[in-house]
Design a protein around this motif. Structure first.
Motif, mmCIF file in Angstrom:
data_model
loop_
_atom_site.group_PDB
_atom_site.id
_atom_site.type_symbol
_atom_site.label_atom_id
_atom_site.label_comp_id
_atom_site.label_asym_id
_atom_site.label_seq_id
_atom_site.Cartn_x
_atom_site.Cartn_y
_atom_site.Cartn_z
ATOM 1 N N SER A 57 1.049 -1.239 0.217
ATOM 2 C CA SER A 57 -0.044 -0.020 0.105
ATOM 3 C C SER A 57 1.018 1.375 0.121
ATOM 4 O O SER A 57 1.704 1.390 0.914
ATOM 5 C CB SER A 57 -0.851 0.050 1.204
ATOM 6 O OG SER A 57 -2.139 -0.548 0.947
ATOM 7 N N LYS A 114 -1.887 0.646 -6.400
ATOM 8 C CA LYS A 114 -1.476 0.856 -5.104
ATOM 9 C C LYS A 114 -1.104 -0.391 -4.382
ATOM 10 O O LYS A 114 -0.489 -0.545 -3.438
ATOM 11 C CB LYS A 114 -2.240 1.574 -4.253
ATOM 12 C CG LYS A 114 -2.532 3.249 -4.942
ATOM 13 C CD LYS A 114 -3.326 3.991 -4.003
ATOM 14 C CE LYS A 114 -4.616 3.549 -3.771
ATOM 15 N NZ LYS A 114 -5.119 4.403 -2.642
ATOM 16 N N ILE A 123 -6.003 -2.767 -6.144
ATOM 17 C CA ILE A 123 -6.406 -1.146 -5.647
ATOM 18 C C ILE A 123 -5.705 -0.312 -6.573
ATOM 19 O O ILE A 123 -4.587 -0.218 -6.506
ATOM 20 C CB ILE A 123 -6.454 -1.162 -4.369
ATOM 21 C CG1 ILE A 123 -7.189 -2.216 -3.383
ATOM 22 C CG2 ILE A 123 -7.069 0.302 -3.898
ATOM 23 C CD1 ILE A 123 -7.092 -2.357 -2.218
ATOM 24 N N ASP A 145 -8.612 4.583 -6.251
ATOM 25 C CA ASP A 145 -9.110 3.902 -5.191
ATOM 26 C C ASP A 145 -9.998 2.876 -5.778
ATOM 27 O O ASP A 145 -10.977 2.064 -4.861
ATOM 28 C CB ASP A 145 -9.853 4.554 -4.030
ATOM 29 C CG ASP A 145 -9.063 5.308 -3.213
ATOM 30 O OD1 ASP A 145 -7.689 4.858 -2.933
ATOM 31 O OD2 ASP A 145 -9.026 6.346 -2.877
ATOM 32 N N ALA A 173 -14.725 2.358 -0.516
ATOM 33 C CA ALA A 173 -13.337 2.118 -1.207
ATOM 34 C C ALA A 173 -12.726 0.818 -0.482
ATOM 35 O O ALA A 173 -12.907 0.971 0.859
ATOM 36 C CB ALA A 173 -12.460 3.148 -1.211
ATOM 37 N N SER A 209 -9.334 -0.649 1.103
ATOM 38 C CA SER A 209 -7.807 -0.306 1.569
ATOM 39 C C SER A 209 -6.972 -1.437 1.650
ATOM 40 O O SER A 209 -5.755 -1.441 1.625
ATOM 41 C CB SER A 209 -7.831 0.094 3.312
ATOM 42 O OG SER A 209 -8.470 -0.879 3.910
ATOM 43 N N ASP A 266 -12.551 1.074 3.604
ATOM 44 C CA ASP A 266 -12.186 2.219 4.261
ATOM 45 C C ASP A 266 -12.907 2.520 5.530
ATOM 46 O O ASP A 266 -12.328 3.587 6.234
ATOM 47 C CB ASP A 266 -12.249 3.493 3.268
ATOM 48 C CG ASP A 266 -13.839 3.658 2.767
ATOM 49 O OD1 ASP A 266 -14.529 2.673 2.991
ATOM 50 O OD2 ASP A 266 -13.978 4.635 2.036
#
Length: 567
Positions: A122, A394, A406, A410, A452, A454, A468
């Motif tokens: 991430s 990401k 992702i 996002d 979204a 994470s 999220d």
């Protein structure tokens, strides 16, 4: 990267270590060293940011380092290091290194940075304008200190495999439960753990790995650990050399095979690992150099070495004899993710390349041709996965025969096989087998209005996303209740099964991380509890019985017990 790489020639890196549990001393040392930080120019800082793991050094005045109350437990310095690791230095082996003019302090020379994320990265840039460093902030990534702390028993990571699971504690110890037919639990026998109450809690002994663990990854019936020192150890089934020890002898199934007797994987002279990921019968390590090495079963070219010969099952195949995966001229990797029979890497340019089995289009290249079976298929010849014009990645995860990423905006996109709705597109269409199915033509997964992901994790025909809002949604196969929705209905194939129509998994608290296995999933809650759901015939849920959870009403939420891992 070495600590010395942080500093100019006139400076030396200084380690901030815990000092005999005396946090007053440690706090004073932290503040003293703050006075001596070298603040680099914006030009130098810009160059640093391009390398990802090095961040711009901000002006942090020692007087504005917050020290809350009188709780001087060792957790203070650990959190101080975690909070400021992207602002004032480099964390190496759990120690904060800062550039300072202090000739009175002896310089240590530890190995390179440990930053494991279990096949997933991430990209989160630390603030460069923070007015103060708050040493009570929590970091998201699992963290392994250089010594146990008072809260060291807290669970930081849970990982799932074919029918087993493992939990990594903050103090670097590991406990595993579930099926154990190949010794994958590392307990010196082949007895299942978790299907009887008497096997859990204090009775579930930590795995003797011979070192503190930074992160874990599980294959179908083997397990691998990334140690605090950057070494990697694997145990369990070894039929294809997936333990990387130069033979095909299983480890962990009889006494005397674990601990110091379990060899470390030779990754090459001077090389250590920063991340690891395991597939069905192979594993890969992201090296401190940004290169990737893979070993084990090489059918379909999943090791990315230009042939189909297994590695790690015979002598002289590991170490410097094991080639690195060719990712293209000037390219390096910052994360890896292994599917059952394929492998993907997130590159330094935030693009993704995949190789190995491509029967379901899981390589995302618009065909079904395997990659990695010939040297002509790798390097610059291996195209990046197209996920949309101008889009970068990401975070990356691999499922059994599919992948999810992702993106920088996002959005969540998944491609490959779609037998049970694992792509989450409310369609039975597979994506990646034709050029017209990728890029902007590949729809995003609808997680609900304003929601979204994470983190995303892939299992056998299903996937889960950590949202999220610290909640989890899962979709795909659900024959054993692995979606945690109180039924066995598949989600993601039919219309109106995704988006707001897809319920969150009820776990009775906010979620820190989640992992999808073959037929079960596990999550760590924000309070450190571990909860698992889905198939439990081999103790995979760790609940002391063989009952499935999540396939019927009234089994989730507060009714779902936490896994008893003792105190």
């Amino acid at each position: 990267m070495r600590p010395a790489d942080l500093c100019s020639r006139s400076q030396r890196p200084i380690p901030l270590r815990k000092t005999n549990g005396n946090m007053h001393h440690a706090a004073m040392r932290l503040r003293k060293l703050m006075h001596k930080l070298v603040l680099r120019s914006p030009q130098e800082s810009s160059a640093w940011r391009e390398e990802g793991s090095k961040r711009r050094v901000s002006k942090v005045h020692p007087a504005r380092v917050r020290i809350h109350g009188n709780n001087l437990a060792s957790r203070f310095v650990e959190q101080a290091m975690r909070s400021i690791r992207n602002r004032t230095g480099l964390v190496v082996l759990g120690v904060l290194w800062v550039c300072a003019c202090d000739e009175s302090v002896a310089q240590d020379t530890p190995s390179d940075t440990v930053n494991a994320v279990d096949g997933q990265v991430s990209e989160t840039d630390a603030s460069t304008d923070a007015p103060f460093v708050d040493v009570t902030d929590n970091a998201d990534a699992p963290y392994a200190p250089d010594a146990p702390s008072v809260d060291g028993r807290r669970i930081e990571q849970v990982v799932t495999g074919g029918g087993h699971a493992c939990a990594v504690r903050h103090d670097g110890t590991v406990q595993c439960w579930g099926v154990n037919s190949k010794g994958q639990l590392g307990l010196g026998d082949i007895e299942v753990r978790g299907d009887q109450l008497a096997e859990m809690g204090a009775a579930l002994t930590p795995v003797d790995i011979g070192g503190l663990v930074r992160a874990m990854t599980l294959g179908f019936d083997f397990s691998c650990a990334l140690l605090l020192d950057g070494n990697v150890k694997c145990w369990g089934n070894n039929g294809y050399g997936q333990l990387g020890l130069g033979d095909t002898t299983a480890r962990g199934s009889v006494p005397g095979q674990m601990g110091s007797a379990l060899g470390t994987i030779d990754l090459g002279v001077g090389r250590t690992a920063t991340a690891i990921s395991a597939g069905k019968e192979h594993a890969c390590a992201l090296l401190d150099s940004g290169q990737v090495k893979c070993w084990g079963n090489n059918a379909n070219g999943r090791l990315g070495l230009g042939d189909v010969k297994a590695r790690g099952d015979a002598k002289n195949e590991m170490g410097d004899q094991l080639p690195t995966v060719q990712l293209g001229k000037g390219r390096s990797a910052k994360a890896i993710a292994c599917g059952a029979m394929h492998t993907c890497a997130l590159l330094d340019n935030s693009q993704v390349k995949c190789w190995g089995d491509n029967s379901g289009g899981q390589l995302g290249l618009g065909d079904t041709e395997n990659r990695g079976e010939s040297t002509a298929q790798m390097g610059d010849a291996l195209a990046s996965v197209l996920l949309g014009v101008g889009r970068t990645v990401k975070s990356l995860a691999a499922g059994y025969a599919f992948n999810c990423a992702i993106l920088d905006d996002d959005a969540l996109k998944c491609w490959g096989g779609n037998v049970t709705g694992e792509l989450g597109l409310e369609s039975a269409a597979w994506h990646g087998m034709k050029p017209s199915e990728m890029g902007d033509a590949l729809p995003s997964v609808n997680l609900g209005k304003g929601r979204a992901a994470s983190k995303v994790t892939g299992g056998l025909g299903f996937a889960c996303a950590l949202l999220d809002i610290d909640a989890v949604k899962c979709w795909g196969a659900n024959g054993y209740g692995q979606l945690g929705l109180g039924d066995t209905a598949t989600r993601g194939l039919a219309k109106n099964t995704m988006g707001d129509a897809l319920p969150e998994v009820s776990l009775g608290g906010k979620v820190s991380t989640v992992s999808a296995g073959h037929y079960h999933a596990c999550a760590v809650l924000s309070d450190g509890r571990v909860k698992c759901w889905g198939f439990s015939g081999v103790g995979a849920l760790g609940l002391g019985d063989k009952e499935r959870r999540g396939d019927g009403p009234g089994e989730m939420g507060s009714a779902l017990p936490a896994v008893d891992l003792g105190k």
